[in-house]
Design a protein around this motif. Structure first.
Motif, PDB file in Angstrom:
ATOM      1  N   VAL A 283      58.488  42.180 -22.342  1.00 21.32           N
ATOM      2  CA  VAL A 283      59.739  42.613 -21.710  1.00 21.32           C
ATOM      3  C   VAL A 283      59.926  41.837 -20.416  1.00 21.32           C
ATOM      4  CG1 VAL A 283      59.675  44.920 -22.705  1.00 21.32           C
ATOM      5  CG2 VAL A 283      58.539  44.505 -20.524  1.00 21.32           C
ATOM      6  N   MET A 284      61.144  41.770 -19.942  1.00 20.50           N
ATOM      7  CA  MET A 284      61.462  41.056 -18.716  1.00 20.50           C
ATOM      8  C   MET A 284      61.396  42.020 -17.535  1.00 20.50           C
ATOM      9  SD  MET A 284      64.894  38.950 -17.672  1.00 20.50           S
ATOM     10  CE  MET A 284      65.829  40.458 -17.482  1.00 20.50           C
ATOM     11  N   ILE A 285      60.631  41.642 -16.506  1.00 18.11           N
ATOM     12  CA  ILE A 285      60.521  42.434 -15.277  1.00 18.11           C
ATOM     13  C   ILE A 285      61.464  41.823 -14.250  1.00 18.11           C
ATOM     14  CG2 ILE A 285      58.999  43.196 -13.429  1.00 18.11           C
ATOM     15  CD1 ILE A 285      56.694  43.006 -15.397  1.00 18.11           C
ATOM     16  N   PRO A 286      62.414  42.572 -13.740  1.00 18.95           N
ATOM     17  CA  PRO A 286      63.368  41.982 -12.773  1.00 18.95           C
ATOM     18  C   PRO A 286      62.664  41.597 -11.476  1.00 18.95           C
ATOM     19  CG  PRO A 286      63.648  44.357 -12.917  1.00 18.95           C
ATOM     20  CD  PRO A 286      62.687  43.977 -14.008  1.00 18.95           C
ATOM     21  N   GLY A 287      62.906  40.391 -11.016  1.00 17.96           N
ATOM     22  CA  GLY A 287      62.312  39.908  -9.779  1.00 17.96           C
ATOM     23  C   GLY A 287      63.268  40.014  -8.609  1.00 17.96           C
ATOM     24  N   PRO A 288      62.843  39.607  -7.438  1.00 16.33           N
ATOM     25  CA  PRO A 288      63.705  39.690  -6.248  1.00 16.33           C
ATOM     26  C   PRO A 288      64.818  38.649  -6.293  1.00 16.33           C
ATOM     27  CG  PRO A 288      61.663  38.576  -5.709  1.00 16.33           C
ATOM     28  CD  PRO A 288      61.510  39.041  -7.124  1.00 16.33           C
ATOM     29  N   VAL A 299      52.148  35.518  -6.387  1.00 15.21           N
ATOM     30  CA  VAL A 299      50.894  36.141  -5.953  1.00 15.21           C
ATOM     31  C   VAL A 299      51.170  37.329  -5.046  1.00 15.21           C
ATOM     32  CG1 VAL A 299      48.714  35.759  -4.778  1.00 15.21           C
ATOM     33  CG2 VAL A 299      49.710  33.946  -6.196  1.00 15.21           C
ATOM     34  N   ASN A 300      52.080  37.159  -4.097  1.00 17.23           N
ATOM     35  CA  ASN A 300      52.346  38.200  -3.113  1.00 17.23           C
ATOM     36  C   ASN A 300      53.434  39.177  -3.550  1.00 17.23           C
ATOM     37  OD1 ASN A 300      50.461  36.980  -1.410  1.00 17.23           O
ATOM     38  ND2 ASN A 300      52.036  35.624  -0.524  1.00 17.23           N
ATOM     39  N   TYR A 301      53.979  38.975  -4.759  1.00 15.87           N
ATOM     40  CA  TYR A 301      55.051  39.859  -5.220  1.00 15.87           C
ATOM     41  C   TYR A 301      54.461  41.071  -5.928  1.00 15.87           C
ATOM     42  CZ  TYR A 301      59.103  41.596  -7.753  1.00 15.87           C
ATOM     43  OH  TYR A 301      60.088  42.405  -8.266  1.00 15.87           O
ATOM     44  N   GLU A 302      54.914  42.236  -5.560  1.00 12.40           N
ATOM     45  CA  GLU A 302      54.465  43.479  -6.183  1.00 12.40           C
ATOM     46  C   GLU A 302      55.554  43.999  -7.127  1.00 12.40           C
ATOM     47  OE1 GLU A 302      53.448  46.303  -3.257  1.00 12.40           O
ATOM     48  OE2 GLU A 302      51.778  45.114  -2.406  1.00 12.40           O
ATOM     49  N   VAL A 303      55.116  44.363  -8.316  1.00  8.75           N
ATOM     50  CA  VAL A 303      56.061  44.859  -9.312  1.00  8.75           C
ATOM     51  C   VAL A 303      56.521  46.249  -8.895  1.00  8.75           C
ATOM     52  CG1 VAL A 303      56.407  45.435 -11.733  1.00  8.75           C
ATOM     53  CG2 VAL A 303      54.920  43.524 -11.112  1.00  8.75           C
ATOM     54  N   PRO A 304      57.816  46.483  -8.771  1.00  7.73           N
ATOM     55  CA  PRO A 304      58.284  47.821  -8.356  1.00  7.73           C
ATOM     56  C   PRO A 304      58.026  48.850  -9.447  1.00  7.73           C
ATOM     57  CG  PRO A 304      60.145  46.430  -8.950  1.00  7.73           C
ATOM     58  CD  PRO A 304      58.935  45.538  -8.970  1.00  7.73           C
ATOM     59  N   LYS A 305      57.578  50.012  -9.028  1.00  3.06           N
ATOM     60  CA  LYS A 305      57.321  51.098  -9.968  1.00  3.06           C
ATOM     61  C   LYS A 305      58.580  51.932 -10.142  1.00  3.06           C
ATOM     62  CE  LYS A 305      52.422  51.434  -8.788  1.00  3.06           C
ATOM     63  NZ  LYS A 305      51.341  52.329  -8.321  1.00  3.06           N
ATOM     64  N   PRO A 306      58.788  52.457 -11.338  1.00  2.00           N
ATOM     65  CA  PRO A 306      59.984  53.281 -11.551  1.00  2.00           C
ATOM     66  C   PRO A 306      59.900  54.581 -10.765  1.00  2.00           C
ATOM     67  CG  PRO A 306      58.563  53.355 -13.474  1.00  2.00           C
ATOM     68  CD  PRO A 306      57.995  52.305 -12.573  1.00  2.00           C
ATOM     69  N   ALA A 307      61.029  55.026 -10.295  1.00  2.00           N
ATOM     70  CA  ALA A 307      61.080  56.260  -9.516  1.00  2.00           C
ATOM     71  C   ALA A 307      60.804  57.461 -10.404  1.00  2.00           C
ATOM     72  CB  ALA A 307      62.443  56.399  -8.846  1.00  2.00           C
ATOM     73  N   ALA A 308      60.125  58.452  -9.844  1.00  2.00           N
ATOM     74  CA  ALA A 308      59.810  59.666 -10.589  1.00  2.00           C
ATOM     75  C   ALA A 308      61.077  60.467 -10.834  1.00  2.00           C
ATOM     76  CB  ALA A 308      58.794  60.511  -9.824  1.00  2.00           C
ATOM     77  N   VAL A 309      61.214  60.952 -12.058  1.00  2.00           N
ATOM     78  CA  VAL A 309      62.395  61.716 -12.454  1.00  2.00           C
ATOM     79  C   VAL A 309      61.942  63.090 -12.898  1.00  2.00           C
ATOM     80  CG1 VAL A 309      64.381  61.831 -13.983  1.00  2.00           C
ATOM     81  CG2 VAL A 309      63.575  59.605 -13.162  1.00  2.00           C
ATOM     82  N   GLN A 310      62.554  64.122 -12.368  1.00  2.00           N
ATOM     83  CA  GLN A 310      62.228  65.497 -12.742  1.00  2.00           C
ATOM     84  C   GLN A 310      63.103  65.910 -13.920  1.00  2.00           C
ATOM     85  OE1 GLN A 310      59.832  67.411 -11.549  1.00  2.00           O
ATOM     86  NE2 GLN A 310      60.359  69.050 -13.000  1.00  2.00           N
ATOM     87  N   TRP A 311      62.431  66.148 -15.033  1.00  2.00           N
ATOM     88  CA  TRP A 311      63.174  66.559 -16.234  1.00  2.00           C
ATOM     89  C   TRP A 311      63.218  68.083 -16.274  1.00  2.00           C
ATOM     90  CZ3 TRP A 311      65.567  63.009 -19.145  1.00  2.00           C
ATOM     91  CH2 TRP A 311      65.162  61.675 -18.998  1.00  2.00           C
ATOM     92  N   SER A 312      64.389  68.617 -16.428  1.00  2.00           N
ATOM     93  CA  SER A 312      64.574  70.071 -16.512  1.00  2.00           C
ATOM     94  C   SER A 312      64.521  70.507 -17.952  1.00  2.00           C
ATOM     95  CB  SER A 312      65.913  70.472 -15.903  1.00  2.00           C
ATOM     96  OG  SER A 312      66.982  69.820 -16.591  1.00  2.00           O
ATOM     97  N   LYS A 313      63.902  71.632 -18.199  1.00  2.00           N
ATOM     98  CA  LYS A 313      63.804  72.143 -19.561  1.00  2.00           C
ATOM     99  C   LYS A 313      65.092  72.876 -19.954  1.00  2.00           C
ATOM    100  CE  LYS A 313      58.808  72.744 -19.388  1.00  2.00           C
ATOM    101  NZ  LYS A 313      57.694  73.688 -19.556  1.00  2.00           N
TER     102      LYS A 313
END
Length: 313
Positions: A283-288, A299-313
């Protein structure tokens, strides 16, 4: 006698015409004169009434009554008689590819099924030999293995012309589907067991006497397979690690055609066969977003993590 009568009638006719001419002149009667006048051209416009009542059936009936022949349009699927659409009476490999003891109930059923299939295979082999005099089960198994290896070499080289001569029209799309942007490295190392014919059928299609020969060959070999995506990343398999592969190949030929060839028609995958390895998709990871004068530093680029999403039941 006839001549005086004719002269009398002619004289009476002339006298009558002269009297009529004098009467018209005395009364002042004249014959009307007709002068042609050019008017505007008028095109015929058919009436629009009754358009809703006009159907294809009525139009076809009117055209037939008028003597017009309408071409019929058939929405039929094309039929390819060079090969069949599937495998007739496919071979059912015994579970584990091992012969059970005939003393057990399952072993007795397996042995009975093998006898029934072998009897039908012998009848089919006789029909095949009537059209192909050079057909022998021992030599054919070796030839089937050669067809299998040549077809896979043509596949990895993208030689479509040679591949069409080695596989049927049913097997071709199955082998080439999804390989457009991939690189395939396949290698046949050795045969662990000599190939042998385990099943044969001789069905007919479309009409009686239009025979096709289908022979199932058991092949146990050692192979290597590696599939790379368009970016050069490994998706499946490995080029260094060989694997033992047990396959049941179906080879087919149009027996009625004197120029027909034995070609790879498909494979039989038993229900007890182990599941295939999953394909690793990239898959393609979007860069800056960079400016024109900037360079990307991986080397110095950190892959952004997806934001936590609260799923409601």
């Amino acid at each position: 006698m006839a001549l005086p009568m004719r002269r009398t009638l002619v004289s009476l006719h002339r006298a009558t015409c002269l009297c009529l001419t004098n009467a018209e002149a005395s009364l002042g009667l004249r014959h009307p004169v007709y002068v042609p006048v050019r008017t505007k051209k008028r095109y015929f416009i058919p009436p629009a009434a009754g358009i809703k009542q006009r159907t294809e059936g009525n139009m076809e009936a009117k055209s037939r009554a008028a003597g017009l022949v309408m071409r019929q349009e058939f929405s039929e699927r094309p039929i390819n008689i060079a090969c069949t659409a599937g495998v007739f009476d496919p071979y059912i490999p015994p579970e584990g590819d091992a012969r059970l003891s005939t003393l057990s109930k399952e072993g007795l059923k397996q042995r009975t099924e093998q006898i029934r299939q072998s009897a039908a295979s012998q009848l089919a082999i006789r029909k095949i030999k009537e059209h192909d005099t050079l057909f022998k089960t021992k030599d054919f198994a070796v030839r089937a293995q050669e067809i299998f290896t040549e077809a896979h070499h043509a596949l990895i080289q993208f030689n479509k012309v040679k591949l069409h001569s080695l596989v049927t029209e049913r097997c071709y799309p199955e082998m080439t589907r999804g390989n457009r942007y991939k690189t395939i490295h396949w290698r046949f190392i050795e045969s662990l067991e000599p190939p042998r014919v385990v099943h044969a059928r001789c069905p007919d299609m479309v009409s009686k006497g239009n025979l096709y020969g289908q022979v199932t060959v058991r092949m146990h070999s050692k192979q290597t397979l590696a599939v790379y995506d368009r970016f050069g990343r490994l998706m499946l398999g490995s080029e260094e690690t060989p694997k033992d592969v047990l396959e049941y190949l179906v080879i087919e030929r149009h027996l009625v055609n004197p120029y027909g060839l034995w070609r790879l028609h498909g494979k039989i995958v038993p229900s007890w066969a182990p599941a295939k390895d999953p394909i690793v998709k990239t898959v393609m990871i979007p860069g800056p977003k960079l400016r024109v004068d900037q360079e990307f530093d991986a080397v110095n680029y950190e892959v952004p993590k997806p934001a936590a999403v609260q799923w409601s039941k």
